[in-house]
Design a protein around this motif. Sequence first.
Motif, PDB file in Angstrom:
ATOM      1  N   SER A 120      75.004 -55.237  19.119  1.00 56.58           N
ATOM      2  CA  SER A 120      74.462 -54.747  20.395  1.00 56.58           C
ATOM      3  C   SER A 120      74.066 -55.906  21.295  1.00 56.58           C
ATOM      4  O   SER A 120      74.299 -55.875  22.513  1.00 56.58           O
ATOM      5  CB  SER A 120      73.261 -53.840  20.147  1.00 56.58           C
ATOM      6  OG  SER A 120      73.666 -52.712  19.445  1.00 56.58           O
ATOM      7  N   CYS A 121      73.438 -56.911  20.707  1.00 61.61           N
ATOM      8  CA  CYS A 121      73.014 -58.054  21.519  1.00 61.61           C
ATOM      9  C   CYS A 121      74.223 -58.851  22.006  1.00 61.61           C
ATOM     10  O   CYS A 121      74.233 -59.371  23.121  1.00 61.61           O
ATOM     11  CB  CYS A 121      72.040 -58.935  20.739  1.00 61.61           C
ATOM     12  SG  CYS A 121      70.391 -58.191  20.605  1.00 61.61           S
ATOM     13  N   CYS A 122      75.249 -58.929  21.170  1.00 62.55           N
ATOM     14  CA  CYS A 122      76.471 -59.635  21.596  1.00 62.55           C
ATOM     15  C   CYS A 122      77.075 -58.968  22.828  1.00 62.55           C
ATOM     16  O   CYS A 122      77.556 -59.632  23.742  1.00 62.55           O
ATOM     17  CB  CYS A 122      77.499 -59.607  20.476  1.00 62.55           C
ATOM     18  SG  CYS A 122      77.506 -61.115  19.546  1.00 62.55           S
ATOM     19  N   SER A 154      65.956 -54.115  17.651  1.00 61.52           N
ATOM     20  CA  SER A 154      65.527 -53.885  19.029  1.00 61.52           C
ATOM     21  C   SER A 154      66.758 -53.813  19.935  1.00 61.52           C
ATOM     22  O   SER A 154      66.769 -54.342  21.040  1.00 61.52           O
ATOM     23  CB  SER A 154      64.587 -55.029  19.453  1.00 61.52           C
ATOM     24  OG  SER A 154      63.974 -54.728  20.684  1.00 61.52           O
ATOM     25  N   CYS A 155      67.788 -53.130  19.443  1.00 63.07           N
ATOM     26  CA  CYS A 155      69.087 -53.111  20.110  1.00 63.07           C
ATOM     27  C   CYS A 155      69.001 -52.546  21.528  1.00 63.07           C
ATOM     28  O   CYS A 155      69.761 -52.951  22.411  1.00 63.07           O
ATOM     29  CB  CYS A 155      70.074 -52.283  19.298  1.00 63.07           C
ATOM     30  SG  CYS A 155      70.047 -52.657  17.540  1.00 63.07           S
ATOM     31  N   ASP A 156      68.100 -51.593  21.740  1.00 63.63           N
ATOM     32  CA  ASP A 156      68.018 -50.955  23.069  1.00 63.63           C
ATOM     33  C   ASP A 156      67.435 -51.875  24.129  1.00 63.63           C
ATOM     34  O   ASP A 156      67.480 -51.552  25.317  1.00 63.63           O
ATOM     35  CB  ASP A 156      67.188 -49.667  22.991  1.00 63.63           C
ATOM     36  CG  ASP A 156      65.782 -49.908  22.485  1.00 63.63           C
ATOM     37  OD1 ASP A 156      65.604 -50.819  21.639  1.00 63.63           O
ATOM     38  OD2 ASP A 156      64.866 -49.211  22.938  1.00 63.63           O
ATOM     39  N   VAL A 159      67.364 -65.956  18.145  1.00 65.74           N
ATOM     40  CA  VAL A 159      68.079 -65.104  19.092  1.00 65.74           C
ATOM     41  C   VAL A 159      69.044 -64.210  18.322  1.00 65.74           C
ATOM     42  O   VAL A 159      69.865 -64.691  17.544  1.00 65.74           O
ATOM     43  CB  VAL A 159      68.875 -65.951  20.114  1.00 65.74           C
ATOM     44  CG1 VAL A 159      69.598 -65.049  21.103  1.00 65.74           C
ATOM     45  CG2 VAL A 159      67.949 -66.916  20.841  1.00 65.74           C
ATOM     46  N   CYS A 160      68.924 -62.911  18.563  1.00 63.42           N
ATOM     47  CA  CYS A 160      69.809 -61.964  17.869  1.00 63.42           C
ATOM     48  C   CYS A 160      71.227 -62.081  18.419  1.00 63.42           C
ATOM     49  O   CYS A 160      71.433 -62.074  19.631  1.00 63.42           O
ATOM     50  CB  CYS A 160      69.303 -60.538  18.048  1.00 63.42           C
ATOM     51  SG  CYS A 160      70.423 -59.353  17.285  1.00 63.42           S
ATOM     52  N   THR A 161      72.175 -62.201  17.481  1.00 58.26           N
ATOM     53  CA  THR A 161      73.588 -62.258  17.891  1.00 58.26           C
ATOM     54  C   THR A 161      74.395 -61.162  17.190  1.00 58.26           C
ATOM     55  O   THR A 161      75.599 -61.292  17.022  1.00 58.26           O
ATOM     56  CB  THR A 161      74.197 -63.645  17.594  1.00 58.26           C
ATOM     57  OG1 THR A 161      73.995 -63.963  16.214  1.00 58.26           O
ATOM     58  CG2 THR A 161      73.578 -64.723  18.449  1.00 58.26           C
TER      59      THR A 161
HETATM   60  S1  FES Z   1      71.794 -56.061  17.659  1.00 59.73           S
HETATM   61 FE1  FES Z   1      70.221 -57.326  18.448  1.00 59.73          FE
HETATM   62  S2  FES Z   1      68.418 -56.262  17.990  1.00 59.73           S
HETATM   63 FE2  FES Z   1      69.979 -55.030  17.153  1.00 59.73          FE
END
Ligand code: FES
Length: 180
Positions: free
Chosen positions: A88-90, A128-130, A83-85
Amino acid sequence: MVEFCEKTEAQFQQLVSRYPADQRKAALLPTLWLAQEEWGWLSPEVMRYVAERIGCTPAHVFGVATFYTMFLTTKPGEHLLEVCTSVSCCMTGGRETLAALCDKLGIEPGETTPDGKFTVRAAECLGSCDTSPMMQVDNDVYVENLTDGKLDSLISELRDKPWGQRTQLASFTAAGERRL
Ligand code: FES
């Protein structure tokens, strides 16, 4: 003793043929990928084997393998959920998503479920921030715009996959999520 299977050996030979014989070391990163594809992770034995095939020291291989987070130097569960943290994901709930996923599986980030089915860990930006919050499954499939319901569906779908079967998430790759 570990040894590349016939198919991987052919890929390895094709790979190293691009480099002068005394520069095989330059093929270390793609060779580590081949090894990880073959064995699922890079055990000390596998890293020693790669060092021997590439012509460098096991310490050099270990240093490279532990520098890049996509290389697994501890044995993961059957499915690796990352899981991206990153930022942007945060901002869209990445940390809460990671916590919720761990709660559902009864483990902490970095751990593997007792049945060996899932390993969960935090990841840095996966580009994949968007479509955050998002995760990567088995170093392969992206599952994006994560919701609590999606986590439940994902866990349920992956639980039914036979051991060792490469992830094919029919319901997730068809609905807006994408493969690398
Ligand atoms: S910050 Fe989560 S994909 Fe870029």
